[in-house]
Structure formats: structure tokens, C-alpha cells
Design a protein around this motif. Structure first.
Motif, mmCIF file in Angstrom:
data_model
loop_
_atom_site.group_PDB
_atom_site.id
_atom_site.type_symbol
_atom_site.label_atom_id
_atom_site.label_comp_id
_atom_site.label_asym_id
_atom_site.label_seq_id
_atom_site.Cartn_x
_atom_site.Cartn_y
_atom_site.Cartn_z
ATOM 1 N N GLU A 87 -24.001 -16.185 14.377
ATOM 2 C CA GLU A 87 -23.696 -17.024 15.614
ATOM 3 C C GLU A 87 -25.207 -17.639 15.959
ATOM 4 O OE1 GLU A 87 -22.892 -14.163 18.976
ATOM 5 O OE2 GLU A 87 -21.194 -13.351 18.017
ATOM 6 N N ILE A 88 -26.165 -17.194 15.677
ATOM 7 C CA ILE A 88 -27.243 -17.879 15.943
ATOM 8 C C ILE A 88 -27.332 -19.355 15.301
ATOM 9 C CG2 ILE A 88 -29.992 -18.109 15.828
ATOM 10 C CD1 ILE A 88 -29.907 -15.189 15.897
ATOM 11 N N PHE A 89 -26.985 -19.353 14.015
ATOM 12 C CA PHE A 89 -26.917 -20.501 13.429
ATOM 13 C C PHE A 89 -25.999 -21.567 13.694
ATOM 14 C CE2 PHE A 89 -28.672 -17.746 10.219
ATOM 15 C CZ PHE A 89 -29.874 -18.510 9.452
ATOM 16 N N ALA A 90 -24.453 -20.998 14.137
ATOM 17 C CA ALA A 90 -23.623 -21.829 15.037
ATOM 18 C C ALA A 90 -24.025 -22.206 16.313
ATOM 19 C CB ALA A 90 -22.326 -20.838 15.090
ATOM 20 N N ALA A 91 -24.753 -21.560 16.925
ATOM 21 C CA ALA A 91 -25.302 -21.852 18.269
ATOM 22 C C ALA A 91 -26.348 -23.194 18.131
ATOM 23 C CB ALA A 91 -25.929 -20.687 18.868
ATOM 24 N N TYR A 92 -27.116 -22.990 17.143
ATOM 25 C CA TYR A 92 -27.780 -24.284 16.959
ATOM 26 C C TYR A 92 -27.279 -25.305 16.619
ATOM 27 C CZ TYR A 92 -32.437 -21.901 17.763
ATOM 28 O OH TYR A 92 -33.436 -21.360 18.260
ATOM 29 N N ASP A 93 -26.201 -25.101 15.752
ATOM 30 C CA ASP A 93 -25.277 -26.291 15.374
ATOM 31 C C ASP A 93 -24.813 -27.083 16.647
ATOM 32 O OD1 ASP A 93 -26.116 -26.864 13.022
ATOM 33 O OD2 ASP A 93 -24.290 -26.120 11.881
ATOM 34 N N LEU A 94 -24.165 -26.099 17.305
ATOM 35 C CA LEU A 94 -23.462 -26.597 18.601
ATOM 36 C C LEU A 94 -24.143 -27.284 19.582
ATOM 37 C CD1 LEU A 94 -21.245 -23.129 19.301
ATOM 38 C CD2 LEU A 94 -20.301 -25.529 19.092
ATOM 39 N N GLU A 95 -25.491 -26.742 19.928
ATOM 40 C CA GLU A 95 -26.306 -27.751 20.651
ATOM 41 C C GLU A 95 -26.800 -28.891 20.158
ATOM 42 O OE1 GLU A 95 -28.932 -25.606 23.532
ATOM 43 O OE2 GLU A 95 -27.330 -24.213 24.281
ATOM 44 N N LEU A 109 -17.471 -22.055 7.763
ATOM 45 C CA LEU A 109 -17.448 -23.375 7.791
ATOM 46 C C LEU A 109 -16.533 -24.008 6.760
ATOM 47 C CD1 LEU A 109 -20.734 -24.906 9.256
ATOM 48 C CD2 LEU A 109 -18.741 -24.195 10.389
ATOM 49 N N LYS A 110 -16.727 -23.516 5.680
ATOM 50 C CA LYS A 110 -16.089 -24.005 4.331
ATOM 51 C C LYS A 110 -14.332 -23.698 4.662
ATOM 52 C CE LYS A 110 -19.330 -23.172 0.743
ATOM 53 N NZ LYS A 110 -19.781 -22.319 -0.275
ATOM 54 N N GLU A 111 -13.980 -22.557 5.220
ATOM 55 C CA GLU A 111 -12.805 -22.412 5.685
ATOM 56 C C GLU A 111 -12.038 -23.486 6.794
ATOM 57 O OE1 GLU A 111 -12.561 -18.650 7.419
ATOM 58 O OE2 GLU A 111 -13.128 -17.484 5.458
ATOM 59 N N LYS A 112 -13.187 -23.719 7.609
ATOM 60 C CA LYS A 112 -12.685 -24.969 8.520
ATOM 61 C C LYS A 112 -14.111 -25.404 9.165
ATOM 62 C CE LYS A 112 -9.055 -24.764 11.092
ATOM 63 N NZ LYS A 112 -7.955 -24.276 12.218
ATOM 64 N N PRO A 113 -14.474 -26.802 8.976
ATOM 65 C CA PRO A 113 -15.606 -27.285 9.614
ATOM 66 C C PRO A 113 -15.562 -27.208 11.192
ATOM 67 C CG PRO A 113 -14.748 -28.719 7.993
ATOM 68 C CD PRO A 113 -13.468 -27.614 8.323
ATOM 69 N N LEU A 114 -16.980 -26.995 11.731
ATOM 70 C CA LEU A 114 -17.279 -26.744 13.048
ATOM 71 C C LEU A 114 -16.524 -27.781 13.831
ATOM 72 C CD1 LEU A 114 -18.635 -25.248 15.288
ATOM 73 C CD2 LEU A 114 -20.523 -26.758 14.851
ATOM 74 N N PHE A 115 -16.587 -29.148 13.470
ATOM 75 C CA PHE A 115 -15.981 -30.387 14.248
ATOM 76 C C PHE A 115 -14.714 -30.345 14.353
ATOM 77 C CE2 PHE A 115 -19.989 -32.296 12.654
ATOM 78 C CZ PHE A 115 -20.985 -32.377 13.839
#
Length: 228
Positions: free
Chosen positions: A127-135, A34-40
Motif C-alpha cells: 500500500e505504501i508504494f501504491a500511495a506514493y504512486d497515487l500522490e 500492476l501487471k494484472e492491471k496498471p494503476l492508470f
């Protein structure tokens, strides 16, 4: 008896400690990404593409085919499907080899959008942490859109727009059951299931998709037979 009890407690503490370390490493891996590029920012880049296909602009046949073969409980579970993971672990142990995965569509979006395709245990945890942020920030429909717009369909086609137009010369909203079930099966292994690579294996994969659609009530037996 006291020794056995202490041993059990010690093993339990060790297991908890190991799991905690694994999740901390996974979270650190996700934070670094995320530091390289934020999720949004990553999502905005995808959804702003000229040929990005919205949920309502895909045929229902295609949407149902993808859900059936990739994650049939997609709308009923959270970012992680623990039932699917348990089933996959049981199947893999029983067969003695890796036959089934337990990743949800949301986890696959996390892989496509945030991480590289390299398969490591650290990435799987991240991936699990990213998945929770996505939903937490996007609806199921939006996540589904991102999934099919970032999937690779073989033959140089990235996303459902390119695949639909490339293979069938039509837009995703016009895909019929035959075409939809074929394309839904390709991203699992594009180098194997792309229709231009091995038509026979592509057909076998398509039949698997059709069987899943029948099993989960998306099509009738007659419709399934008409494809086969």
C-alpha cells in the motif's frame, strides 16, 4: 565493551536486512498487482463511471466530516503519515489491542483500488508504494474523490452517490451537517455503522465524527450540540 559494540552493530545490520526484505516483498506484491492491471487503467475505470462524484459536487459539510474522522492532516502530510502511525502504535500498545490504525486516505485508496480487502502485512507494505504512486500522479482532491467514490456505505451502496441517494434521496452536494456526519462515519465498519443495521451504533459513530469536526475547527459548539 568491544563485544557489546559488535553485538549492537550485528543487531542493527540484522534489523536493516529484515526491513529491506520486507519492503522488497511488498514492492514485488505491488508490481504483481500492476501487471494484472496498471494503476492508470484502474483509476480511469473509476473516474469514468456515470455517477462518479467530483470534489466540488460534494457538500463542504461532507468533505470536512470525512477529513475530520479519517485523516485530519490529509492536506499537510505525504502519502504516509508517520505521526499517525506512531500515535497508533503507541495507542495500541497502551491498550493491549488494535484500537487505532494509521492509514492515510491515500493508503485507503490504494487498498480500495489496487488490492483486495484481505489484511496482511505484505499488503500493508505494498500500500505504501501504491500511495506514493497515487500522490505522484494525482492531486489530493482527486484522491479524495476516488476514496469516497470507492468506499462501501452498507445496505448495498457503493460510493457517495449511491449512499446519498439511497439513504437520503438527495445528491451529495445537498447533504446537510446531520446527514454528512452520519455518512462520513459509515465506511469505517459498514456492517456495524450503517443506519439501517443498527441506528444506535450509527448515532454513536456520528457523534464521534461530530466531536472530531468540532476538535479540528470545522464546526462550532452550537452546531455540534444541534446534532447531538
Amino acid at each position: 565493551m568491544k563485544f557489546i559494540k559488535k553485538l549492537f552493530i550485528g543487531i542493527l545490520i540484522l534489523i536493516i536486512l529484515v526491513i529491506s526484505i520486507i519492503f522488497l516483498v511488498g514492492h514485488s506484491y505491488y508490481t504483481k498487482a500492476l501487471k494484472e492491471k496498471p494503476l492508470f487503467s484502474r483509476i480511469d475505470e473509476i473516474t469514468s463511471r456515470e455517477n462518479y462524484v467530483k470534489f466540488e459536487d460534494m457538500s463542504s459539510n461532507y468533505r470536512n466530516a470525512v477529513i475530520s474522522v479519517e485523516d485530519h492532516r490529509y492536506y499537510d502530510h505525504g502519502p504516509v503519515d508517520f505521526i499517525a502511525i506512531g500515535r497508533a502504535v503507541f495507542t495500541n500498545i497502551k491498550s493491549g489491542k488494535l484500537k487505532e490504525g494509521g492509514s492515510t486516505i491515500t493508503q485507503q485508496v490504494a487498498k480500495n483500488v489496487v488490492f483486495s480487502q484481505e489484511s496482511t502485512w505484505v499488503r500493508k507494505i505494498a500500500e505504501i508504494f501504491a500511495a506514493y504512486d497515487l500522490e505522484k500522479n494525482y492531486s489530493k482532491k482527486e484522491i479524495f474523490e476516488i476514496y469516497v467514490n470507492t468506499s462501501y456505505f452498507g445496505d448495498g451502496y457503493y460510493g457517495i452517490y449511491q449512499a446519498s441517494n439511497g439513504y437520503y434521496k438527495k445528491s451529495p452536494k445537498d447533504l446537510n451537517l446531520d446527514e454528512s456526519s452520519m455518512l462520513a462515519g459509515v465506511p469505517n465498519a459498514p456492517s456495524v455503522y450503517a443506519p439501517t443495521v443498527n441506528p444506535d451504533l450509527a448515532k454513536k459513530r456520528q457523534y464521534h465524527v461530530i466531536n472530531k469536526m468540532l476538535e479540528y475547527g470545522y464546526i462550532t459548539k452550537d452546531e455540534a450540540l444541534s446534532i447531538k
